[in-house]
Design a protein around this motif. Structure first.
Motif, PDB file in Angstrom:
ATOM      1  N   THR A  91     109.728  13.967 -68.716  1.00 36.67           N
ATOM      2  CA  THR A  91     110.528  13.050 -67.899  1.00 36.67           C
ATOM      3  C   THR A  91     111.076  13.704 -66.635  1.00 36.67           C
ATOM      4  O   THR A  91     111.763  13.050 -65.859  1.00 36.67           O
ATOM      5  CB  THR A  91     111.711  12.507 -68.719  1.00 36.67           C
ATOM      6  OG1 THR A  91     112.522  13.608 -69.173  1.00 36.67           O
ATOM      7  CG2 THR A  91     111.210  11.735 -69.938  1.00 36.67           C
ATOM      8  N   CYS A  92     110.754  14.985 -66.427  1.00 34.82           N
ATOM      9  CA  CYS A  92     111.373  15.734 -65.334  1.00 34.82           C
ATOM     10  C   CYS A  92     110.582  15.610 -64.036  1.00 34.82           C
ATOM     11  O   CYS A  92     109.349  15.603 -64.036  1.00 34.82           O
ATOM     12  CB  CYS A  92     111.488  17.212 -65.725  1.00 34.82           C
ATOM     13  SG  CYS A  92     111.950  18.313 -64.365  1.00 34.82           S
ATOM     14  N   THR A  93     111.308  15.498 -62.948  1.00 35.14           N
ATOM     15  CA  THR A  93     110.766  15.687 -61.609  1.00 35.14           C
ATOM     16  C   THR A  93     111.593  16.788 -60.972  1.00 35.14           C
ATOM     17  O   THR A  93     112.816  16.652 -60.874  1.00 35.14           O
ATOM     18  CB  THR A  93     110.875  14.415 -60.764  1.00 35.14           C
ATOM     19  OG1 THR A  93     110.107  13.377 -61.381  1.00 35.14           O
ATOM     20  CG2 THR A  93     110.348  14.665 -59.360  1.00 35.14           C
ATOM     21  N   PRO A  94     110.969  17.908 -60.575  1.00 32.03           N
ATOM     22  CA  PRO A  94     111.750  19.023 -60.037  1.00 32.03           C
ATOM     23  C   PRO A  94     112.695  18.578 -58.923  1.00 32.03           C
ATOM     24  O   PRO A  94     112.324  17.820 -58.040  1.00 32.03           O
ATOM     25  CB  PRO A  94     110.674  19.983 -59.516  1.00 32.03           C
ATOM     26  CG  PRO A  94     109.486  19.702 -60.371  1.00 32.03           C
ATOM     27  CD  PRO A  94     109.521  18.230 -60.637  1.00 32.03           C
ATOM     28  N   SER A  95     113.923  19.071 -58.995  1.00 29.44           N
ATOM     29  CA  SER A  95     114.963  18.685 -58.042  1.00 29.44           C
ATOM     30  C   SER A  95     115.108  19.744 -56.945  1.00 29.44           C
ATOM     31  O   SER A  95     114.550  20.837 -57.024  1.00 29.44           O
ATOM     32  CB  SER A  95     116.300  18.527 -58.775  1.00 29.44           C
ATOM     33  OG  SER A  95     116.724  19.774 -59.319  1.00 29.44           O
ATOM     34  N   LEU A  96     115.904  19.413 -55.926  1.00 32.23           N
ATOM     35  CA  LEU A  96     116.171  20.354 -54.843  1.00 32.23           C
ATOM     36  C   LEU A  96     116.823  21.616 -55.386  1.00 32.23           C
ATOM     37  O   LEU A  96     116.513  22.734 -54.944  1.00 32.23           O
ATOM     38  CB  LEU A  96     117.078  19.701 -53.800  1.00 32.23           C
ATOM     39  CG  LEU A  96     117.493  20.583 -52.615  1.00 32.23           C
ATOM     40  CD1 LEU A  96     116.278  21.030 -51.813  1.00 32.23           C
ATOM     41  CD2 LEU A  96     118.492  19.837 -51.729  1.00 32.23           C
ATOM     42  N   TYR A  97     117.715  21.476 -56.366  1.00 36.43           N
ATOM     43  CA  TYR A  97     118.370  22.621 -56.988  1.00 36.43           C
ATOM     44  C   TYR A  97     117.340  23.578 -57.581  1.00 36.43           C
ATOM     45  O   TYR A  97     117.419  24.796 -57.387  1.00 36.43           O
ATOM     46  CB  TYR A  97     119.314  22.100 -58.076  1.00 36.43           C
ATOM     47  CG  TYR A  97     119.954  23.160 -58.942  1.00 36.43           C
ATOM     48  CD1 TYR A  97     121.099  23.824 -58.517  1.00 36.43           C
ATOM     49  CD2 TYR A  97     119.436  23.474 -60.198  1.00 36.43           C
ATOM     50  CE1 TYR A  97     121.705  24.782 -59.320  1.00 36.43           C
ATOM     51  CE2 TYR A  97     120.031  24.435 -60.998  1.00 36.43           C
ATOM     52  CZ  TYR A  97     121.171  25.084 -60.554  1.00 36.43           C
ATOM     53  OH  TYR A  97     121.754  26.036 -61.347  1.00 36.43           O
ATOM     54  N   GLN A  98     116.355  23.048 -58.268  1.00 47.19           N
ATOM     55  CA  GLN A  98     115.323  23.892 -58.875  1.00 47.19           C
ATOM     56  C   GLN A  98     114.416  24.522 -57.818  1.00 47.19           C
ATOM     57  O   GLN A  98     114.025  25.690 -57.938  1.00 47.19           O
ATOM     58  CB  GLN A  98     114.511  23.065 -59.872  1.00 47.19           C
ATOM     59  CG  GLN A  98     115.318  22.666 -61.109  1.00 47.19           C
ATOM     60  CD  GLN A  98     114.670  21.578 -61.925  1.00 47.19           C
ATOM     61  OE1 GLN A  98     114.037  20.666 -61.370  1.00 47.19           O
ATOM     62  NE2 GLN A  98     114.806  21.644 -63.234  1.00 47.19           N
ATOM     63  N   TYR A  99     114.095  23.775 -56.769  1.00 52.69           N
ATOM     64  CA  TYR A  99     113.250  24.322 -55.709  1.00 52.69           C
ATOM     65  C   TYR A  99     113.948  25.481 -54.996  1.00 52.69           C
ATOM     66  O   TYR A  99     113.307  26.476 -54.627  1.00 52.69           O
ATOM     67  CB  TYR A  99     112.887  23.235 -54.696  1.00 52.69           C
ATOM     68  CG  TYR A  99     111.741  22.356 -55.138  1.00 52.69           C
ATOM     69  CD1 TYR A  99     110.507  22.899 -55.454  1.00 52.69           C
ATOM     70  CD2 TYR A  99     111.900  20.977 -55.243  1.00 52.69           C
ATOM     71  CE1 TYR A  99     109.446  22.098 -55.850  1.00 52.69           C
ATOM     72  CE2 TYR A  99     110.843  20.166 -55.646  1.00 52.69           C
ATOM     73  CZ  TYR A  99     109.623  20.731 -55.953  1.00 52.69           C
ATOM     74  OH  TYR A  99     108.580  19.933 -56.355  1.00 52.69           O
ATOM     75  N   ILE A 100     115.254  25.364 -54.798  1.00 48.59           N
ATOM     76  CA  ILE A 100     115.999  26.434 -54.132  1.00 48.59           C
ATOM     77  C   ILE A 100     115.956  27.707 -54.971  1.00 48.59           C
ATOM     78  O   ILE A 100     115.712  28.808 -54.456  1.00 48.59           O
ATOM     79  CB  ILE A 100     117.459  26.003 -53.881  1.00 48.59           C
ATOM     80  CG1 ILE A 100     117.498  24.893 -52.832  1.00 48.59           C
ATOM     81  CG2 ILE A 100     118.299  27.188 -53.430  1.00 48.59           C
ATOM     82  CD1 ILE A 100     118.873  24.282 -52.639  1.00 48.59           C
ATOM     83  N   ILE A 101     116.177  27.575 -56.278  1.00 46.14           N
ATOM     84  CA  ILE A 101     116.165  28.749 -57.149  1.00 46.14           C
ATOM     85  C   ILE A 101     114.765  29.345 -57.220  1.00 46.14           C
ATOM     86  O   ILE A 101     114.590  30.572 -57.215  1.00 46.14           O
ATOM     87  CB  ILE A 101     116.685  28.375 -58.545  1.00 46.14           C
ATOM     88  CG1 ILE A 101     118.158  27.978 -58.454  1.00 46.14           C
ATOM     89  CG2 ILE A 101     116.502  29.538 -59.518  1.00 46.14           C
ATOM     90  CD1 ILE A 101     118.790  27.598 -59.770  1.00 46.14           C
ATOM     91  N   ILE A 102     113.744  28.505 -57.282  1.00 52.23           N
ATOM     92  CA  ILE A 102     112.368  29.007 -57.295  1.00 52.23           C
ATOM     93  C   ILE A 102     112.076  29.783 -56.010  1.00 52.23           C
ATOM     94  O   ILE A 102     111.463  30.859 -56.041  1.00 52.23           O
ATOM     95  CB  ILE A 102     111.376  27.834 -57.462  1.00 52.23           C
ATOM     96  CG1 ILE A 102     111.431  27.303 -58.900  1.00 52.23           C
ATOM     97  CG2 ILE A 102     109.949  28.268 -57.117  1.00 52.23           C
ATOM     98  CD1 ILE A 102     110.601  26.059 -59.120  1.00 52.23           C
TER      99      ILE A 102
END
Length: 307
Positions: A91-102
């Motif tokens: 059910t997940c769509t990567p968020s801006l928060y996750q993209y920043i950490i990546i």
């Protein structure tokens, strides 16, 4: 190319082995962030400790009790974690928060791996950073974000499709980055013109293949687990820290672009035209640029050789 692939695979296997041992230790003691996450969201409850033995230990003057789970209990924890992971990813769509950490993780790890690789293969140690402040190589961070953005929805496709998509993405990224650096800042960081399989100055078939392998490993083995473990921010402090890091990275990138721009202008004997350019020329002069970006040539052609 073979040595590069062997090195990347070796580092990946070592990292996976370390992660596996850490996870086994946490599972055996009912600890770790994921275990607490499953307790808090109700995936498991306190009954998981039923029948566990307890040991007391002392660290830094504090005594603490640690559970030692039985084999059946550890299996239950592993199954619960796998269920939680699959439910989240479906059910997940990567968020801006996750993209920043990546981006941050890949920028640092990419720099570390490149430094180790150049020392192991070529026997040299030099500054491989890509920004004026901090141990970051943004090209790796951008590559990780680009792979995640483009491969997330196709991660279940056949491996050869993911390989081709990753190779195309990597080649496009290298071409755009290399062309932009040369035409906007008189800057060169690598050239493939000396390789028999080069396509352009910044693209070669062997590195397209490497990008394909990296994208395949990223898509199948790293990206889903990383997205799951990052999750979403659960506290205000997490949002503040990531937000502050984002602001710092934006300022770092802007200042780096300004420094490279002025380095190219200085090479053409163009004087500064405003107080900001005077500040850049004063604090980030040619000596600073040469010392910080040792693997780059400003206003000169690189030797025709491997990357």
């Amino acid at each position: 190319m073979f040595r590069i692939l062997v090195f990347v695979v070796l580092v990946f296997l070592i990292a996976r082995a370390i992660g596996w041992f850490v996870q086994k230790y946490q599972d055996s003691h009912g600890s770790g962030r994921l275990f607490k996450r499953m307790l808090s969201d109700g995936t498991i409850d306190e009954s998981v400790y039923a029948g566990a033995s307890w040991r007391e230990s002392e660290r830094f003057g504090h005594r603490r009790r640690r559970a030692v789970l039985a084999k059946e209990q550890r299996r239950f924890v592993v199954d619960s974690r796998r269920y939680l992971r699959n439910q989240y990813l479906e059910t997940c769509t990567p968020s801006l928060y996750q993209y920043i950490i990546i981006f941050l993780i890949a920028s640092v790890l990419g720099l570390v791996l490149e430094t180790i690789y150049t020392f192991a293969v070529f026997g040299i140690v030099e500054s491989r950073v890509g920004l004026v402040w901090g141990p970051f190589s943004p090209l790796y961070g951008l590559g990780a974000v680009l792979l995640t953005l483009c491969l997330w929805q196709v991660r279940e496709r056949p491996w050869w499709q993911i390989f081709l998509i990753s190779a195309a993405l990597g080649g496009t990224l290298e071409q755009c980055a290399g062309w932009s650096m040369e035409h906007f800042a008189d800057l060169q960081s690598w050239t493939y013109l000396g390789l028999p399989d080069h396509i352009t100055q910044w693209i070669a078939w062997r590195f397209l293949a490497m990008w394909g392998v990296i994208g395949l490993v990223w898509c199948k083995a790293i990206m889903p687990e990383l997205i799951f473990r990052i999750g979403e921010p659960t506290t205000r402090q997490q949002r503040i820290v990531v937000g502050a890091l984002s602001v710092f990275m934006v300022l770092d990138i802007v200042m780096t672009l300004a420094c490279f721009w002025r380095a190219g202008q200085r090479h053409r004997d163009v004087p500064p035209r405003n107080p900001f350019e005077v500040y850049v020329d004063t604090h980030f002069d040619d000596e600073f640029m040469e010392r910080t970006f040792e693997n780059m040539e400003i206003g000169e052609d690189l030797p025709i050789s491997d990357k």
